[in-house]
Design a protein around this motif. Sequence first.
Motif, PDB file in Angstrom:
ATOM      1  N   VAL A 404      -0.013   0.906   7.025  1.00  0.00           N
ATOM      2  CA  VAL A 404       0.595   2.237   6.954  1.00  0.00           C
ATOM      3  C   VAL A 404      -0.361   3.216   6.264  1.00  0.00           C
ATOM      4  O   VAL A 404      -0.517   4.365   6.687  1.00  0.00           O
ATOM      5  N   ALA A 405      -1.005   2.761   5.182  1.00  0.00           N
ATOM      6  CA  ALA A 405      -1.945   3.636   4.476  1.00  0.00           C
ATOM      7  C   ALA A 405      -3.115   4.033   5.362  1.00  0.00           C
ATOM      8  O   ALA A 405      -3.529   5.199   5.401  1.00  0.00           O
ATOM      9  N   GLN A 406      -3.661   3.090   6.101  1.00  0.00           N
ATOM     10  CA  GLN A 406      -4.788   3.391   6.975  1.00  0.00           C
ATOM     11  C   GLN A 406      -4.393   4.327   8.106  1.00  0.00           C
ATOM     12  O   GLN A 406      -5.167   5.211   8.492  1.00  0.00           O
ATOM     13  N   GLU A 407      -3.197   4.162   8.653  1.00  0.00           N
ATOM     14  CA  GLU A 407      -2.752   5.045   9.720  1.00  0.00           C
ATOM     15  C   GLU A 407      -2.543   6.472   9.227  1.00  0.00           C
ATOM     16  O   GLU A 407      -2.645   7.428  10.005  1.00  0.00           O
ATOM     17  N   SER A 408      -2.259   6.636   7.947  1.00  0.00           N
ATOM     18  CA  SER A 408      -2.098   7.981   7.388  1.00  0.00           C
ATOM     19  C   SER A 408      -3.426   8.607   6.987  1.00  0.00           C
ATOM     20  O   SER A 408      -3.466   9.772   6.604  1.00  0.00           O
ATOM     21  N   GLY A 409      -4.516   7.845   7.067  1.00  0.00           N
ATOM     22  CA  GLY A 409      -5.822   8.342   6.646  1.00  0.00           C
ATOM     23  C   GLY A 409      -6.205   7.924   5.240  1.00  0.00           C
ATOM     24  O   GLY A 409      -7.137   8.478   4.664  1.00  0.00           O
ATOM     25  N   GLY A 410      -5.517   6.940   4.679  1.00  0.00           N
ATOM     26  CA  GLY A 410      -5.816   6.470   3.334  1.00  0.00           C
ATOM     27  C   GLY A 410      -6.234   5.019   3.321  1.00  0.00           C
ATOM     28  O   GLY A 410      -6.764   4.492   4.297  1.00  0.00           O
ATOM     29  N   PHE A 411      -5.917   4.357   2.213  1.00  0.00           N
ATOM     30  CA  PHE A 411      -6.304   2.940   2.080  1.00  0.00           C
ATOM     31  C   PHE A 411      -5.458   2.305   0.989  1.00  0.00           C
ATOM     32  O   PHE A 411      -4.692   2.984   0.289  1.00  0.00           O
ATOM     33  N   LEU A 412      -5.606   0.996   0.824  1.00  0.00           N
ATOM     34  CA  LEU A 412      -4.896   0.234  -0.196  1.00  0.00           C
ATOM     35  C   LEU A 412      -5.912  -0.464  -1.079  1.00  0.00           C
ATOM     36  O   LEU A 412      -6.878  -1.052  -0.573  1.00  0.00           O
ATOM     37  N   ALA A 413      -5.721  -0.384  -2.392  1.00  0.00           N
ATOM     38  CA  ALA A 413      -6.633  -1.011  -3.343  1.00  0.00           C
ATOM     39  C   ALA A 413      -5.842  -1.896  -4.290  1.00  0.00           C
ATOM     40  O   ALA A 413      -4.734  -1.548  -4.720  1.00  0.00           O
ATOM     41  N   LEU A 414      -6.405  -3.058  -4.611  1.00  0.00           N
ATOM     42  CA  LEU A 414      -5.777  -4.008  -5.515  1.00  0.00           C
ATOM     43  C   LEU A 414      -6.565  -4.056  -6.812  1.00  0.00           C
ATOM     44  O   LEU A 414      -7.789  -3.917  -6.822  1.00  0.00           O
ATOM     45  N   GLY A 415      -5.853  -4.253  -7.916  1.00  0.00           N
ATOM     46  CA  GLY A 415      -6.522  -4.311  -9.206  1.00  0.00           C
ATOM     47  C   GLY A 415      -5.657  -5.002 -10.236  1.00  0.00           C
ATOM     48  O   GLY A 415      -4.687  -5.707  -9.923  1.00  0.00           O
ATOM     49  N   GLU A 416      -6.009  -4.786 -11.495  1.00  0.00           N
ATOM     50  CA  GLU A 416      -5.295  -5.393 -12.620  1.00  0.00           C
ATOM     51  C   GLU A 416      -4.638  -4.303 -13.438  1.00  0.00           C
ATOM     52  O   GLU A 416      -5.268  -3.277 -13.751  1.00  0.00           O
ATOM     53  N   SER A 417      -3.390  -4.501 -13.785  1.00  0.00           N
ATOM     54  CA  SER A 417      -2.663  -3.516 -14.575  1.00  0.00           C
ATOM     55  C   SER A 417      -3.046  -3.626 -16.041  1.00  0.00           C
ATOM     56  O   SER A 417      -3.699  -4.586 -16.475  1.00  0.00           O
ATOM     57  N   ASP A 418      -2.620  -2.653 -16.829  1.00  0.00           N
ATOM     58  CA  ASP A 418      -2.920  -2.673 -18.264  1.00  0.00           C
ATOM     59  C   ASP A 418      -2.345  -3.898 -18.970  1.00  0.00           C
ATOM     60  O   ASP A 418      -3.015  -4.496 -19.811  1.00  0.00           O
ATOM     61  N   PRO A 419      -1.115  -4.337 -18.633  1.00  0.00           N
ATOM     62  CA  PRO A 419      -0.604  -5.570 -19.283  1.00  0.00           C
ATOM     63  C   PRO A 419      -1.270  -6.839 -18.778  1.00  0.00           C
ATOM     64  O   PRO A 419      -0.967  -7.934 -19.279  1.00  0.00           O
ATOM     65  N   GLY A 420      -2.144  -6.749 -17.799  1.00  0.00           N
ATOM     66  CA  GLY A 420      -2.808  -7.935 -17.258  1.00  0.00           C
ATOM     67  C   GLY A 420      -2.219  -8.456 -15.981  1.00  0.00           C
ATOM     68  O   GLY A 420      -2.656  -9.495 -15.470  1.00  0.00           O
ATOM     69  N   GLY A 421      -1.226  -7.774 -15.438  1.00  0.00           N
ATOM     70  CA  GLY A 421      -0.629  -8.210 -14.186  1.00  0.00           C
ATOM     71  C   GLY A 421      -1.316  -7.585 -12.982  1.00  0.00           C
ATOM     72  O   GLY A 421      -2.470  -7.164 -13.043  1.00  0.00           O
ATOM     73  N   ALA A 422      -0.595  -7.547 -11.886  1.00  0.00           N
ATOM     74  CA  ALA A 422      -1.151  -7.019 -10.642  1.00  0.00           C
ATOM     75  C   ALA A 422      -0.898  -5.514 -10.561  1.00  0.00           C
ATOM     76  O   ALA A 422       0.098  -4.992 -11.068  1.00  0.00           O
ATOM     77  N   GLU A 423      -1.821  -4.825  -9.901  1.00  0.00           N
ATOM     78  CA  GLU A 423      -1.674  -3.388  -9.660  1.00  0.00           C
ATOM     79  C   GLU A 423      -2.075  -3.100  -8.222  1.00  0.00           C
ATOM     80  O   GLU A 423      -3.154  -3.509  -7.779  1.00  0.00           O
ATOM     81  N   VAL A 424      -1.209  -2.413  -7.502  1.00  0.00           N
ATOM     82  CA  VAL A 424      -1.456  -2.050  -6.112  1.00  0.00           C
ATOM     83  C   VAL A 424      -1.438  -0.533  -6.039  1.00  0.00           C
ATOM     84  O   VAL A 424      -0.460   0.100  -6.434  1.00  0.00           O
ATOM     85  N   ARG A 425      -2.552   0.024  -5.513  1.00  0.00           N
ATOM     86  CA  ARG A 425      -2.659   1.467  -5.344  1.00  0.00           C
ATOM     87  C   ARG A 425      -2.632   1.778  -3.864  1.00  0.00           C
ATOM     88  O   ARG A 425      -3.521   1.375  -3.111  1.00  0.00           O
ATOM     89  N   LEU A 426      -1.605   2.489  -3.441  1.00  0.00           N
ATOM     90  CA  LEU A 426      -1.427   2.869  -2.048  1.00  0.00           C
ATOM     91  C   LEU A 426      -1.802   4.354  -1.914  1.00  0.00           C
ATOM     92  O   LEU A 426      -1.072   5.222  -2.394  1.00  0.00           O
ATOM     93  N   VAL A 427      -2.950   4.605  -1.302  1.00  0.00           N
ATOM     94  CA  VAL A 427      -3.466   5.974  -1.151  1.00  0.00           C
ATOM     95  C   VAL A 427      -3.048   6.476   0.232  1.00  0.00           C
ATOM     96  O   VAL A 427      -3.420   5.889   1.256  1.00  0.00           O
ATOM     97  N   LEU A 428      -2.268   7.562   0.249  1.00  0.00           N
ATOM     98  CA  LEU A 428      -1.711   8.094   1.496  1.00  0.00           C
ATOM     99  C   LEU A 428      -2.309   9.455   1.799  1.00  0.00           C
ATOM    100  O   LEU A 428      -2.546  10.270   0.902  1.00  0.00           O
ATOM    101  N   GLY A 429      -2.559   9.706   3.092  1.00  0.00           N
ATOM    102  CA  GLY A 429      -3.084  10.991   3.514  1.00  0.00           C
ATOM    103  C   GLY A 429      -2.020  12.074   3.466  1.00  0.00           C
ATOM    104  O   GLY A 429      -0.826  11.816   3.638  1.00  0.00           O
ATOM    105  N   ILE A 430      -2.481  13.311   3.231  1.00  0.00           N
ATOM    106  CA  ILE A 430      -1.569  14.449   3.177  1.00  0.00           C
ATOM    107  C   ILE A 430      -1.146  14.821   4.607  1.00  0.00           C
ATOM    108  O   ILE A 430      -1.953  14.819   5.524  1.00  0.00           O
ATOM    109  N   ALA A 431       0.124  15.183   4.773  1.00  0.00           N
ATOM    110  CA  ALA A 431       0.612  15.566   6.086  1.00  0.00           C
ATOM    111  C   ALA A 431       0.012  16.901   6.464  1.00  0.00           C
ATOM    112  O   ALA A 431      -0.117  17.799   5.626  1.00  0.00           O
TER     113      ALA A 431
END
Length: 431
Positions: A404-431
């Motif tokens: 969905v992110a790629q179809e909107s012109g964005g992307f998805l990035a995975l990382g580590e949250s401040d408490p040490g857990g998982a963090e998912v960043r969903l970057v969405l394109g502007i309409a």
Amino acid sequence: MRRWLAALVAATTSLVLVSLLVPLALLVRSVARSEAVDSATRAAESVAVAVGTVDEETLRLTAEQASASSGHPVTVFLAGGRVLGAAAARTAAVDLAARGRSLSAAAPGGREILVAVEGAPGGTAVVRVFLGDDDLMRGVRQTWLALLILGVALVGVGILVADRLARAVVRPTKALAEVSHRLATGDLTARATPLGPPEVRTAGLALNHLAGRISDLLAEERETVADVSHRLRTPLTGLRLEAESLSDPEEAARIETRVDALERAVTAVINDVRRRSRERASCDAVPVVRDRVAFWSVLAEDQSRAVVLDLAPGPLPVAVSAEDLAACVDALLGNVFAHTPDGASFRVRLATGDLAPGGAGGEAGRVVLTVSDAGPGFGPGDPPRRGDSGAGSTGLGLDIARRVAQESGGFLALGESDPGGAEVRLVLGIA
């Protein structure tokens, strides 16, 4: 391609012209030298006729007249050592000709034509006509220049013709590439106009056939999904009736709510498949995210999870339909509940890319949805892939969000949250 064809034609034309013009240039020089020698020989023979038949003064005048008419200096060497006409040194070639042999010999600055005259008073006389280098090359350089200009002109004409022929091939090929790009971006109405050589026209017809086949397959897929929808609605109706028959009103209401949510999901899938273009869909991300987080907050309260919702002031229009964005949020929050222990908190943040902290590059001017938790994180190794997960799941949740992110012109990035857990960043394109 046009430059390559022009270079190829220029190279082949140049080779052909060199193989033709170089021998022709040598032939021109040979003919010019031969004509100069013939002219000098005729002048020498015209003077040789007078040797022995006239007196020396008349012979001198004849030599001077021959020099003036032919343009070449004429000298007569008599047997007694006297020299008439143009002044010239007696060379070894003259001595050889005095033995009764006419010949042509090289001399400094040119060539001398020697005609032996036997029977002259006192012995054999020699008539010498001198040809300079300019006389031997008269007209040759001009002819060579004309041949060079002709060769360059022929190469230019060949390149021009090759360029025109290349255009007849390149233009239809570029048109086919444009049609293929339009098909790749989802414009299934794009069709190629068969032009150019037979091979290019055949490729255009094949591309049109492929586009038509793709359209037919998509139409069949939409109809298949519609058929499946009717099959799904029957058991959903049965579940609804079973829920209504329960004796516990709260339990019945809860199950009916689940059935309604499942029915809405099925309807959204059907509408999504039947929709002709995803790029035209858009929504305000703020109310969608707020609604879905509120939905999951009920389950979070049951599991003693702390929920933090950080929403930027709206509206935040994104190039994603409300159904797709809701499915993404559900998939990401569903992963939190599925892969973290009870009591693990999570946070949902929605902001513009300019304000989102710690983001990857390329977020400026876009909307960023961040879901982070206090669970164990993704762990060592590569991020989860579609259909493959080390936690017992199907691995489709993140892939749905990524698509969905790629179809909107964005992307998805995975990382580590401040408490040490998982963090998912969903970057969405502007309409």
